[in-house]
Design a protein around this motif. Structure first.
Motif, short mmCIF file in Angstrom:
data_model
loop_
_atom_site.label_atom_id
_atom_site.label_comp_id
_atom_site.label_asym_id
_atom_site.label_seq_id
_atom_site.Cartn_x
_atom_site.Cartn_y
_atom_site.Cartn_z
N GLN A 23 2.76 -5.55 -7.06
CA GLN A 23 1.79 -6.61 -6.77
C GLN A 23 2.42 -7.99 -6.96
OE1 GLN A 23 -1.32 -6.32 -5.39
NE2 GLN A 23 -1.08 -8.54 -5.20
N LYS A 24 3.22 -8.14 -8.02
CA LYS A 24 3.90 -9.43 -8.26
C LYS A 24 4.85 -9.74 -7.11
CE LYS A 24 3.73 -9.39 -13.31
NZ LYS A 24 4.49 -9.11 -14.53
N ARG A 30 0.83 -1.21 0.00
CA ARG A 30 0.00 0.00 0.00
C ARG A 30 0.87 1.26 0.00
NH1 ARG A 30 -2.26 0.44 5.24
NH2 ARG A 30 -0.37 1.63 5.56
N ASP A 31 1.90 1.28 0.86
CA ASP A 31 2.81 2.43 0.92
C ASP A 31 3.50 2.65 -0.42
OD1 ASP A 31 2.12 2.61 3.59
OD2 ASP A 31 4.00 1.77 4.34
N ALA A 32 3.93 1.57 -1.04
CA ALA A 32 4.62 1.67 -2.33
C ALA A 32 3.67 2.22 -3.40
CB ALA A 32 5.14 0.30 -2.76
N GLU A 80 2.62 0.02 -14.60
CA GLU A 80 3.62 -1.05 -14.64
C GLU A 80 4.28 -1.23 -13.27
OE1 GLU A 80 7.86 -2.19 -16.75
OE2 GLU A 80 6.62 -0.62 -17.67
N ALA A 81 4.60 -0.12 -12.61
CA ALA A 81 5.24 -0.18 -11.29
C ALA A 81 4.29 -0.83 -10.28
CB ALA A 81 5.64 1.21 -10.83
N GLN A 82 3.02 -0.47 -10.34
CA GLN A 82 2.05 -1.06 -9.41
C GLN A 82 1.88 -2.56 -9.68
OE1 GLN A 82 -1.63 1.19 -8.83
NE2 GLN A 82 -0.53 3.06 -9.37
N THR A 83 1.93 -2.94 -10.94
CA THR A 83 1.85 -4.37 -11.30
C THR A 83 3.07 -5.11 -10.74
OG1 THR A 83 0.64 -3.83 -13.31
CG2 THR A 83 1.68 -5.99 -13.22
N LYS A 135 6.14 -12.72 -2.06
CA LYS A 135 6.48 -12.72 -0.63
C LYS A 135 5.41 -13.40 0.21
CE LYS A 135 10.37 -10.65 -1.29
NZ LYS A 135 11.62 -11.37 -1.14
N ILE A 136 4.15 -13.21 -0.14
CA ILE A 136 3.07 -13.86 0.60
C ILE A 136 3.12 -15.37 0.38
CG2 ILE A 136 0.55 -14.14 0.64
CD1 ILE A 136 0.34 -11.11 0.68
#
Length: 186
Positions: A162-163, A134-136, A156-159, A168-169
């Motif tokens: 998310q990846k 969220r911060d990113a 693209e950065a948000q994608t 990490k999850i």
């Protein structure tokens, strides 16, 4: 700040969250003796809280036994007190030269409690990872708003964030599954 440095910074924060999760898992005991159980237990050493491993030799010579031999004899009582205060549920046996911690066989009920604790720590770690995402994303949107990056770069950065979050999850879920298996093993 450019997108690449933001991405690197957020990935570092996520790695720290996962390291913290690993420490949390190490402090949850399974049916076998492991010196990592004592990683979070600190003892007063000349007025400074110090990990037990820094004031004593800690080993697991048998599957259900941990031995602690302090480098200074006067540390026996404080180490014993610190172990009793911890939430490990272990009773130290002090023979005057070393402390023995016998790891009792876990009951089915205790295994389920520990499994719930593993789940709780895993969910906390996932929440931390999502907060970092969220911060990113907020930082990326601010860059887009200031017209430092284009809308396409922002998407693209948000994608990519998310990846990274998904990766990490997934890592957290794999560690959780492994620890649950260890805890439930008889």
């Amino acid at each position: 700040m450019d997108i690449q440095s933001l991405f690197t910074q957020e990935e570092e924060r996520m790695n720290k969250a996962i390291s913290s999760f690993k420490l949390d898992l190490a402090s949850i005991r399974t049916g076998r003796a492991s010196t990592t159980l004592l990683d979070r237990v600190s003892v007063e050493y000349y007025g400074i809280p110090t990990p037990i491993k820094q004031v004593a030799n800690v080993s697991a010579p048998e599957p259900r036994l941990i031995t602690i031999v302090p480098w200074e004899k006067n540390m026996l009582a404080p180490i014993e007190k610190a172990i009793l205060k911890s939430d490990l549920g272990l009773n130290p046996n002090n023979d005057g030269t070393m402390i023995r911690l016998e790891i009792p066989q876990l009951t089915e009920e205790r295994r389920k409690d520990l499994s719930k604790k593993v789940n709780k720590h895993a969910e906390e770690a996932r929440v931390v990872i999502r907060n970092i995402r969220r911060d990113a994303n907020e930082s990326i949107k601010k860059l887009e708003k200031k017209r430092d990056i284009t809308e396409d770069d922002s998407k693209e950065a948000q994608t990519n964030i998310q990846k990274l979050t998904d990766k990490k999850i997934k890592e957290i879920d794999e560690m959780k599954a492994k620890k649950e298996k260890e805890v439930m093993e008889v």
